[in-house]
Design a protein around this motif. Structure first.
Motif, PDB file in Angstrom:
ATOM      1  N   THR A 162       0.829  -1.202   0.000  1.00 11.82           N
ATOM      2  CA  THR A 162       0.000   0.000   0.000  1.00 11.82           C
ATOM      3  C   THR A 162       0.869   1.259   0.000  1.00 11.82           C
ATOM      4  O   THR A 162       2.072   1.190   0.237  1.00 11.82           O
ATOM      5  CB  THR A 162      -0.914   0.016   1.249  1.00 11.82           C
ATOM      6  N   GLY A 163       0.232   2.416  -0.263  1.00 16.05           N
ATOM      7  CA  GLY A 163       0.933   3.693  -0.220  1.00 16.05           C
ATOM      8  C   GLY A 163       0.088   4.741   0.478  1.00 16.05           C
ATOM      9  O   GLY A 163      -1.144   4.616   0.551  1.00 16.05           O
ATOM     10  N   THR A 164       0.713   5.796   1.016  1.00 13.91           N
ATOM     11  CA  THR A 164       0.000   6.845   1.741  1.00 13.91           C
ATOM     12  C   THR A 164      -0.688   7.807   0.767  1.00 13.91           C
ATOM     13  O   THR A 164      -0.032   8.472  -0.028  1.00 13.91           O
ATOM     14  CB  THR A 164       0.968   7.644   2.635  1.00 13.91           C
ATOM     15  N   ARG A 165      -2.032   7.879   0.878  1.00 12.80           N
ATOM     16  CA  ARG A 165      -2.816   8.822   0.087  1.00 12.80           C
ATOM     17  C   ARG A 165      -3.748   9.598   1.025  1.00 12.80           C
ATOM     18  O   ARG A 165      -3.550   9.565   2.233  1.00 12.80           O
ATOM     19  CB  ARG A 165      -3.578   8.086  -1.020  1.00 12.80           C
ATOM     20  N   LEU A 166      -4.734  10.271   0.484  1.00  9.40           N
ATOM     21  CA  LEU A 166      -5.558  11.184   1.284  1.00  9.40           C
ATOM     22  C   LEU A 166      -7.049  10.860   1.180  1.00  9.40           C
ATOM     23  O   LEU A 166      -7.572  10.686   0.071  1.00  9.40           O
ATOM     24  CB  LEU A 166      -5.355  12.625   0.802  1.00  9.40           C
ATOM     25  N   LEU A 167      -7.721  10.810   2.325  1.00 11.38           N
ATOM     26  CA  LEU A 167      -9.175  10.740   2.339  1.00 11.38           C
ATOM     27  C   LEU A 167      -9.700  12.141   2.639  1.00 11.38           C
ATOM     28  O   LEU A 167      -9.324  12.745   3.657  1.00 11.38           O
ATOM     29  CB  LEU A 167      -9.665   9.763   3.408  1.00 11.38           C
ATOM     30  N   VAL A 168     -10.536  12.654   1.748  1.00  8.84           N
ATOM     31  CA  VAL A 168     -11.056  14.019   1.893  1.00  8.84           C
ATOM     32  C   VAL A 168     -12.542  14.036   1.544  1.00  8.84           C
ATOM     33  O   VAL A 168     -13.077  13.079   0.987  1.00  8.84           O
ATOM     34  CB  VAL A 168     -10.319  15.009   0.958  1.00  8.84           C
ATOM     35  N   LYS A 169     -13.186  15.137   1.880  1.00  6.35           N
ATOM     36  CA  LYS A 169     -14.543  15.361   1.412  1.00  6.35           C
ATOM     37  C   LYS A 169     -14.482  15.827  -0.045  1.00  6.35           C
ATOM     38  O   LYS A 169     -13.630  16.641  -0.396  1.00  6.35           O
ATOM     39  CB  LYS A 169     -15.239  16.412   2.270  1.00  6.35           C
ATOM     40  N   LYS A 170     -15.395  15.324  -0.860  1.00  4.98           N
ATOM     41  CA  LYS A 170     -15.424  15.741  -2.266  1.00  4.98           C
ATOM     42  C   LYS A 170     -15.601  17.253  -2.385  1.00  4.98           C
ATOM     43  O   LYS A 170     -15.073  17.885  -3.298  1.00  4.98           O
ATOM     44  CB  LYS A 170     -16.554  15.030  -3.008  1.00  4.98           C
ATOM     45  N   GLY A 174      -4.833  11.979  -4.425  1.00  2.00           N
ATOM     46  CA  GLY A 174      -3.402  12.207  -4.257  1.00  2.00           C
ATOM     47  C   GLY A 174      -2.535  11.043  -4.711  1.00  2.00           C
ATOM     48  O   GLY A 174      -2.959   9.894  -4.714  1.00  2.00           O
ATOM     49  N   GLU A 175      -1.315  11.368  -5.093  1.00  2.00           N
ATOM     50  CA  GLU A 175      -0.357  10.330  -5.449  1.00  2.00           C
ATOM     51  C   GLU A 175       0.145   9.654  -4.183  1.00  2.00           C
ATOM     52  O   GLU A 175       0.243  10.269  -3.123  1.00  2.00           O
ATOM     53  CB  GLU A 175       0.845  10.944  -6.195  1.00  2.00           C
ATOM     54  N   ALA A 176       0.468   8.365  -4.296  1.00  2.00           N
ATOM     55  CA  ALA A 176       1.016   7.633  -3.158  1.00  2.00           C
ATOM     56  C   ALA A 176       2.432   8.125  -2.871  1.00  2.00           C
ATOM     57  O   ALA A 176       3.256   8.221  -3.777  1.00  2.00           O
ATOM     58  CB  ALA A 176       1.028   6.136  -3.451  1.00  2.00           C
ATOM     59  N   LEU A 177       2.683   8.473  -1.608  1.00  2.00           N
ATOM     60  CA  LEU A 177       4.015   8.978  -1.262  1.00  2.00           C
ATOM     61  C   LEU A 177       5.065   7.876  -1.258  1.00  2.00           C
ATOM     62  O   LEU A 177       6.238   8.121  -1.471  1.00  2.00           O
ATOM     63  CB  LEU A 177       3.971   9.643   0.122  1.00  2.00           C
ATOM     64  N   GLY A 229     -12.391  20.243  -2.450  1.00  2.00           N
ATOM     65  CA  GLY A 229     -11.580  20.713  -3.569  1.00  2.00           C
ATOM     66  C   GLY A 229     -10.137  20.225  -3.507  1.00  2.00           C
ATOM     67  O   GLY A 229      -9.317  20.556  -4.373  1.00  2.00           O
ATOM     68  N   ILE A 230      -9.802  19.430  -2.518  1.00  2.12           N
ATOM     69  CA  ILE A 230      -8.436  18.907  -2.383  1.00  2.12           C
ATOM     70  C   ILE A 230      -8.252  17.714  -3.324  1.00  2.12           C
ATOM     71  O   ILE A 230      -9.020  16.754  -3.291  1.00  2.12           O
ATOM     72  CB  ILE A 230      -8.163  18.474  -0.924  1.00  2.12           C
ATOM     73  N   LYS A 231      -7.204  17.787  -4.154  1.00  7.81           N
ATOM     74  CA  LYS A 231      -6.934  16.723  -5.116  1.00  7.81           C
ATOM     75  C   LYS A 231      -5.553  16.109  -4.949  1.00  7.81           C
ATOM     76  O   LYS A 231      -5.299  15.004  -5.405  1.00  7.81           O
ATOM     77  CB  LYS A 231      -7.082  17.261  -6.553  1.00  7.81           C
ATOM     78  N   ASP A 232      -4.642  16.855  -4.319  1.00  4.46           N
ATOM     79  CA  ASP A 232      -3.293  16.318  -4.122  1.00  4.46           C
ATOM     80  C   ASP A 232      -2.655  17.004  -2.916  1.00  4.46           C
ATOM     81  O   ASP A 232      -3.240  17.903  -2.299  1.00  4.46           O
ATOM     82  CB  ASP A 232      -2.439  16.511  -5.381  1.00  4.46           C
ATOM     83  N   TRP A 233      -1.434  16.608  -2.621  1.00  6.05           N
ATOM     84  CA  TRP A 233      -0.752  17.067  -1.411  1.00  6.05           C
ATOM     85  C   TRP A 233      -0.538  18.581  -1.374  1.00  6.05           C
ATOM     86  O   TRP A 233      -0.643  19.196  -0.307  1.00  6.05           O
ATOM     87  CB  TRP A 233       0.589  16.342  -1.283  1.00  6.05           C
ATOM     88  N   ALA A 234      -0.296  19.191  -2.520  1.00 10.57           N
ATOM     89  CA  ALA A 234      -0.054  20.638  -2.553  1.00 10.57           C
ATOM     90  C   ALA A 234      -1.267  21.428  -2.082  1.00 10.57           C
ATOM     91  O   ALA A 234      -1.138  22.542  -1.559  1.00 10.57           O
ATOM     92  CB  ALA A 234       0.334  21.057  -3.968  1.00 10.57           C
ATOM     93  N   ASP A 235      -2.466  20.833  -2.235  1.00  8.76           N
ATOM     94  CA  ASP A 235      -3.694  21.514  -1.834  1.00  8.76           C
ATOM     95  C   ASP A 235      -3.861  21.573  -0.317  1.00  8.76           C
ATOM     96  O   ASP A 235      -4.787  22.226   0.181  1.00  8.76           O
ATOM     97  CB  ASP A 235      -4.909  20.803  -2.442  1.00  8.76           C
TER      98      ASP A 235
END
Length: 295
Positions: free
Chosen positions: A126-134, A219-222, A137-143
């Motif tokens: 597995t890889g570290t990604r992000l769970l967010v509310k749709k 988000g991309e997997a870190l 507006g968060i789509k990747d780590w920079a957000d």
């Protein structure tokens, strides 16, 4: 009172024997006619609760297969299997002090932990990604710049995110939580913008959330890391038994059936499917089983 040399020698021998037995899980189980397995309360679909005191999941099924092998190995058909909940923070201490005998859940096999415990054959990647509310507006780590995120304390994910945050100078405010369900709640109640965690756990939590349609994994997997069951260090007989169970399942096709059951089909309690096909890394590990850790 002074001990004679003979008495001291006898005492030391007894202590050594007790220590050796404590490190021999099979001997410990045979003598007590009991073995204790750890479970996680919200590591969907690996190990989680389907009602009070009722752990279920992919890793729980692996643990149950290990229990059957222990019964055969010890000749104890009536061996009692007990279950104990653990968290990311206490899983290694409870294993090492003998409270639990096997931890099979969503634990990353890495070199740092390998100093304290031994790992069985890897059973997931597995890889570290992000769970967010749709709606976030968060789509990747920079957000996440300047935002608050919730991460389960005692996980490798917290270390990975802190390092990434420092390197990219994002100013992320990292809040530690006791377990995954607590971090999810902070996102659901808008007290955190995201929950960074192993992607498969995020998919599982999303499937069983109050409103799955309001959440997404982005988000991309870190990094990519393996999961494996933990056993006490320097207990080669028990590690060999656990490895034998897992490799046997991989060779027989039972492992893939188990994967399809928990990752592709509908699972309790909401009969929602996680919907995550098997990764190339895991398929390769089935062909050539390995307990190689992440760095």
């Amino acid at each position: 009172m002074k001990l004679s040399a003979l008495s001291a020698a006898v005492l030391l021998a007894a202590l050594a024997a007790t220590s050796a037995q404590a490190g021999d899980t099979l001997a410990k189980a045979a003598e007590a006619n009991k073995i204790t397995f750890a479970y996680r309360e919200s590591s969907v679909p690996f190990s989680y609760l389907d009602g009070p005191g009722k752990p279920i999941g992919f890793a729980v099924d692996i643990s149950n297969a290990v229990a059957e092998a222990v019964k055969k190995q010890t000749g104890k058909a009536d061996l009692k299997v007990e279950w104990m909940p653990v968290t990311s923070q206490n899983r290694i201490p409870l294993l090492n002090n003998g409270t639990v005998d096997l931890e099979c859940g969503s634990t990353t096999n890495n070199s740092a932990r390998g100093k304290d415990v031994d790992f069985a054959i890897n059973h997931f990647y597995t890889g570290t990604r992000l769970l967010v509310k749709k709606s976030s507006g968060i789509k990747d780590w920079a957000d996440l710049k300047g935002k608050k995120v919730a991460i389960t304390t005692g996980t490798t994910n917290m270390l990975v995110v802190r390092k990434y945050n420092d390197e990219k100078k994002l100013g992320i405010d990292v809040v530690g939580t006791k377990d995954h369900a607590d971090a999810l709640l902070l996102v659901e109640t808008d007290r955190a913008a995201a929950f960074p965690m192993d992607d498969i756990l995020l998919y599982g939590l999303k499937a069983n959330a109050k409103d799955p349609a309001s959440l997404e994994v982005v988000g991309e997997a870190l990094q990519v890391e393996p999961y494996a069951c933990m056993v006490r260090k320097d207990d080669p007989k028990f590690k060999a038994l656990v490895d034998g169970v897992i490799t046997g399942m991989m060779k027989s096709g039972e492992f893939e059936k188990l994967y399809d059951k928990w990752f592709m089909g509908p699972i309790p309690p909401k009969n929602q499917a996680v919907g995550l096909p098997m990764s190339d890394e895991l398929r390769n590990n089935i062909k050539s089983p390995s307990d190689k850790p992440a760095t």
